[in-house]
Design an enzyme around this catalytic site. Structure first.
Site, PDB file in Angstrom:
ATOM      1  CB  CYS A  77      -0.974   0.006   1.172  1.00 12.92           C
ATOM      2  SG  CYS A  77      -0.205   0.073   2.813  1.00 12.92           S
ATOM      3  CG  HIS A 128      -4.303  -0.335   3.881  1.00  7.06           C
ATOM      4  ND1 HIS A 128      -3.516  -1.174   3.124  1.00  7.06           N
ATOM      5  CD2 HIS A 128      -5.281   0.101   3.058  1.00  7.06           C
ATOM      6  CE1 HIS A 128      -4.023  -1.259   1.900  1.00  7.06           C
ATOM      7  NE2 HIS A 128      -5.093  -0.486   1.834  1.00  7.06           N
ATOM      8  CG  HIS A 140      -6.557   0.139  -1.491  1.00  4.12           C
ATOM      9  ND1 HIS A 140      -6.595  -0.689  -0.400  1.00  4.12           N
ATOM     10  CD2 HIS A 140      -7.654  -0.175  -2.225  1.00  4.12           C
ATOM     11  CE1 HIS A 140      -7.676  -1.460  -0.452  1.00  4.12           C
ATOM     12  NE2 HIS A 140      -8.336  -1.162  -1.560  1.00  4.12           N
TER      13      HIS A 140
END
Length: 169
Positions: A77, A128, A140
């Site tokens: 990510c 994240h 993402h």
């Protein structure tokens, strides 16, 4: 006397052992000039959210790779976000936690295209990160599906894990 300085290099998924380098004393302990200090916030470039998103969305389908930071091998990510920003001359740190310190805080209801959105997933705090397409969607590199993709930020999974957004443009 001798002053010892610890030097270490770190990457997303790996850390190397610190090496001890002897330095003669006295040695000045002033901060390096801003021109050679690592950037803690990206340079606010004349980049539009549309340009960032165009780059990010062209990477859909690139496989997830823990520690990955390029489209040839894959992304995690924060590697994905860092890569997209770098394509527009916007430096960013490597990890989601470090990226959470960029820009200015934005409430979920104020999120707009180009903002970074953060979630607590595998660890407490910002673990994240993704790039907002709008206040409803983000792009993402999630581990679960295995490829860069878009998702709804207000889905039960992501909204329950949302911890904040940062405006960098």
């Amino acid at each position: 006397g001798t002053v010892l300085i610890a030097v270490s290099a770190a990457a997303c998924a790996t850390h190397t052992a610190a090496a001890v380098v002897p330095r003669p004393s006295p040695f000045p302990t002033v901060a390096p000039p801003a021109s050679i200090r690592p950037a803690l916030t990206p340079v606010i470039a004349r980049v539009s959210a549309d340009a960032l998103l165009q780059t990010a969305l062209t990477l859909q389908g690139v496989p997830y790779l823990w520690g990955g930071d390029n489209p040839s091998s894959g992304f995690d990510c924060s590697g994905f976000v860092r890569y997209v920003l770098a394509q527009h001359q916007m430096p960013a740190p490597r990890t989601a936690l470090e990226q959470y310190r960029l820009g200015t805080r934005v409430d979920l209801n104020q999120v707009r295209a180009g903002d970074l959105v953060f979630f607590s997933t595998v660890a407490p705090g910002a673990s994240h990160v993704g790039l907002a397409i709008s206040s409803e969607e983000f792009v993402h590199a999630p581990a679960a599906s295995g490829v860069v993709r878009t998702e709804r930020v207000r889905s039960s999974y992501w909204q329950s894990r949302f911890i904040g957004a940062r405006r960098i443009l």
